[in-house]
Design a protein around this motif. Structure first.
Motif, PDB file in Angstrom:
ATOM      1  N   GLY A   1      -2.134   0.373   4.975  1.00  0.00           N
ATOM      2  CA  GLY A   1      -0.832   0.904   4.610  1.00  0.00           C
ATOM      3  C   GLY A   1      -0.280   1.971   5.534  1.00  0.00           C
ATOM      4  O   GLY A   1      -1.028   2.715   6.167  1.00  0.00           O
ATOM      5  N   PRO A   2       1.064   2.089   5.600  1.00  0.00           N
ATOM      6  CA  PRO A   2       1.724   3.177   6.322  1.00  0.00           C
ATOM      7  C   PRO A   2       2.041   4.327   5.364  1.00  0.00           C
ATOM      8  O   PRO A   2       2.649   4.112   4.321  1.00  0.00           O
ATOM      9  N   TYR A   3       1.665   5.528   5.733  1.00  0.00           N
ATOM     10  CA  TYR A   3       1.839   6.664   4.843  1.00  0.00           C
ATOM     11  C   TYR A   3       2.554   7.847   5.507  1.00  0.00           C
ATOM     12  O   TYR A   3       2.862   8.825   4.839  1.00  0.00           O
ATOM     13  N   ASP A   4       2.799   7.735   6.808  1.00  0.00           N
ATOM     14  CA  ASP A   4       3.406   8.840   7.555  1.00  0.00           C
ATOM     15  C   ASP A   4       4.145   8.227   8.749  1.00  0.00           C
ATOM     16  O   ASP A   4       3.656   8.259   9.865  1.00  0.00           O
ATOM     17  N   PHE A   5       5.352   7.676   8.489  1.00  0.00           N
ATOM     18  CA  PHE A   5       6.022   6.877   9.528  1.00  0.00           C
ATOM     19  C   PHE A   5       7.454   7.318   9.810  1.00  0.00           C
ATOM     20  O   PHE A   5       8.283   6.539  10.275  1.00  0.00           O
TER      21      PHE A   5
ATOM     22  N   ALA B   1       0.834  -1.202   0.000  1.00  0.00           N
ATOM     23  CA  ALA B   1       0.000   0.000   0.000  1.00  0.00           C
ATOM     24  C   ALA B   1       0.866   1.248   0.000  1.00  0.00           C
ATOM     25  O   ALA B   1       0.527   2.252  -0.633  1.00  0.00           O
ATOM     26  N   TYR B   2       1.979   1.192   0.732  1.00  0.00           N
ATOM     27  CA  TYR B   2       2.940   2.302   0.687  1.00  0.00           C
ATOM     28  C   TYR B   2       3.436   2.503  -0.739  1.00  0.00           C
ATOM     29  O   TYR B   2       3.475   3.633  -1.251  1.00  0.00           O
ATOM     30  N   ASN B   3       3.829   1.403  -1.392  1.00  0.00           N
ATOM     31  CA  ASN B   3       4.355   1.497  -2.759  1.00  0.00           C
ATOM     32  C   ASN B   3       3.376   2.209  -3.686  1.00  0.00           C
ATOM     33  O   ASN B   3       3.751   3.125  -4.420  1.00  0.00           O
ATOM     34  N   VAL B   4       2.125   1.758  -3.675  1.00  0.00           N
ATOM     35  CA  VAL B   4       1.167   2.335  -4.626  1.00  0.00           C
ATOM     36  C   VAL B   4       0.790   3.762  -4.247  1.00  0.00           C
ATOM     37  O   VAL B   4       0.532   4.591  -5.129  1.00  0.00           O
ATOM     38  N   ALA B   5       0.765   4.071  -2.954  1.00  0.00           N
ATOM     39  CA  ALA B   5       0.480   5.439  -2.546  1.00  0.00           C
ATOM     40  C   ALA B   5       1.556   6.389  -3.068  1.00  0.00           C
ATOM     41  O   ALA B   5       1.266   7.465  -3.602  1.00  0.00           O
ATOM     42  N   MET B   6       2.814   5.988  -2.927  1.00  0.00           N
ATOM     43  CA  MET B   6       3.904   6.812  -3.434  1.00  0.00           C
ATOM     44  C   MET B   6       3.842   6.942  -4.953  1.00  0.00           C
ATOM     45  O   MET B   6       4.095   8.018  -5.511  1.00  0.00           O
ATOM     46  N   LEU B   7       3.491   5.870  -5.653  1.00  0.00           N
ATOM     47  CA  LEU B   7       3.409   5.929  -7.109  1.00  0.00           C
ATOM     48  C   LEU B   7       2.291   6.851  -7.576  1.00  0.00           C
ATOM     49  O   LEU B   7       2.416   7.509  -8.616  1.00  0.00           O
ATOM     50  N   GLY B   8       1.210   6.912  -6.809  1.00  0.00           N
ATOM     51  CA  GLY B   8       0.115   7.786  -7.186  1.00  0.00           C
ATOM     52  C   GLY B   8       0.342   9.242  -6.835  1.00  0.00           C
ATOM     53  O   GLY B   8      -0.265  10.136  -7.442  1.00  0.00           O
ATOM     54  N   LEU B   9       1.218   9.500  -5.858  1.00  0.00           N
ATOM     55  CA  LEU B   9       1.397  10.866  -5.357  1.00  0.00           C
ATOM     56  C   LEU B   9       2.672  11.539  -5.845  1.00  0.00           C
ATOM     57  O   LEU B   9       2.667  12.724  -6.179  1.00  0.00           O
ATOM     58  N   ASP B  10       3.781  10.824  -5.868  1.00  0.00           N
ATOM     59  CA  ASP B  10       5.067  11.401  -6.265  1.00  0.00           C
ATOM     60  C   ASP B  10       5.298  11.097  -7.744  1.00  0.00           C
ATOM     61  O   ASP B  10       5.581   9.958  -8.123  1.00  0.00           O
ATOM     62  N   ARG B  11       5.219  12.109  -8.571  1.00  0.00           N
ATOM     63  CA  ARG B  11       5.240  11.934 -10.026  1.00  0.00           C
ATOM     64  C   ARG B  11       6.527  11.293 -10.558  1.00  0.00           C
ATOM     65  O   ARG B  11       6.526  10.686 -11.628  1.00  0.00           O
TER      66      ARG B  11
END
Length: 315
Positions: free
Chosen positions: A190-194, A159-169
């Motif tokens: 997912g972890p998003y702020d750790f 979930a971290y991986n896909v969140a970063m892929l969707g947010l950081d261009r």
């Protein structure tokens, strides 16, 4: 007869406890085996495997449900899934249950693997996930998927991986794509702020990053990111339940689209269990994902229709 029933109940209960224990120790592989034995194939077939690099973990698999109906000829939304495991463990070959859970719902399912442990430290896990998305964009039409409706999902570390892929261009950009090529992002437990890093897994995966703050999805919240669905159990003791609302709040504050689905009785692994038999009999999680994808697809189609110029008739 009464004693027979009691013994039967005890045997079934013991088997259920043994299965739960095995899943806790051996995880996805046991779950995948249980799903195949209990739920069968559900007419879902592995139709393609692809290597994405020299490392054995850099690979993907494609699944789809056999369907001979007229509707089967229409391209299906793509649900691309990235597994968890603390960036240290996991193999897509053990996640067939996820494909059997979602392919019959009308998706082409792509399972994407990535380098792990010392080989997969930041940003390698993101680079590998980006390669999987790029492959799907360029090739999934050959397997009945719609390259304009790719939804990326992941559990825990995934979930971290896909969140970063969707947010950081930058990560998808290095593959010649833009985050607009992602229809939506679905994070599960997912972890998003750790940061600061306080666990063995995060120290191993991110401790060497030049800019630790640049590893955190919450720091890339923006208005034009793909829509987000963040699923989390309120009894999660592995990843604090604060993570989903924290990221959703940051994205919505920035003007973007994000929603949470918090399940009061679920822990860290319960959402992924809900995609496998016999747990998938409770369809709450699957329907949550279906509703999100349907809403995003309909919104994209509406925008496409309104953007088509109407030519005036000439006499």
């Amino acid at each position: 007869m009464g004693w027979v029933l009691i013994i039967l109940v005890l045997v079934v209960g013991a088997a259920a406890l043994a299965l739960q224990y095995s899943i806790g120790r051996n995880g996805p592989k046991v779950l995948d085996t249980a799903d195949r034995l209990i739920g069968g194939s559900r007419n879902v077939t592995l139709v393609h495997t692809e290597s994405l690099g020299e490392h054995a973990k850099q690979k993907l698999t494609v699944y789809r449900a056999e369907d001979n109906s007229v509707a089967a000829a229409e391209p299906k939304p793509v649900l691309l899934f990235v597994h968890g495991g603390g960036w240290r463990s996991g193999d897509i070959d053990d996640y067939g249950f996820f494909a059997r859970g979602f392919a019959p719902e009308g998706y082409v399912v792509v399972l994407v693997g990535y380098r792990l442990g010392p080989d997969g430290i930041f940003p390698h896990m993101l680079e590998d996930t980006a390669k999987g998305i790029a492959w799907a964009k360029n090739n999934i039409a050959r397997h009945g998927g719609d390259p304009d409706a790719i939804f990326i999902a992941g559990h825990s570390a995934g979930a971290y991986n896909v969140a970063m892929l969707g947010l950081d261009r930058q990560w998808i950009g290095r593959e010649g794509l833009d985050t607009s090529d992602i229809a939506g992002t679905i994070g599960i437990s997912g972890p998003y702020d750790f940061y600061p890093f306080d666990s063995e897994s995060t120290k191993l995966a991110f401790g060497g990053a030049e800019d630790p703050l640049a590893t955190q999805p919450v720091n890339f919240a923006r208005a034009d990111a793909p829509p987000l669905l963040l699923i989390q159990g309120e009894k999660d003791t592995v990843v604090s339940p604060r993570h989903a609302p924290a990221l959703a709040g940051a994205v919505t504050k920035a003007g973007g689209e994000a929603e949470t689905a918090m399940f009061p009785d679920m822990d860290h692994n319960a959402p992924i269990l809900a995609t496998a038999s016999p747990w998938r009999r409770d369809r709450a999680l699957i329907e949550t994902v279906n509703a999100f994808i349907t809403k995003v697809v309909q919104a994209r189609e509406a925008r496409a229709n309104t953007s088509v110029p109407v030519q005036a008739e000439t006499g």
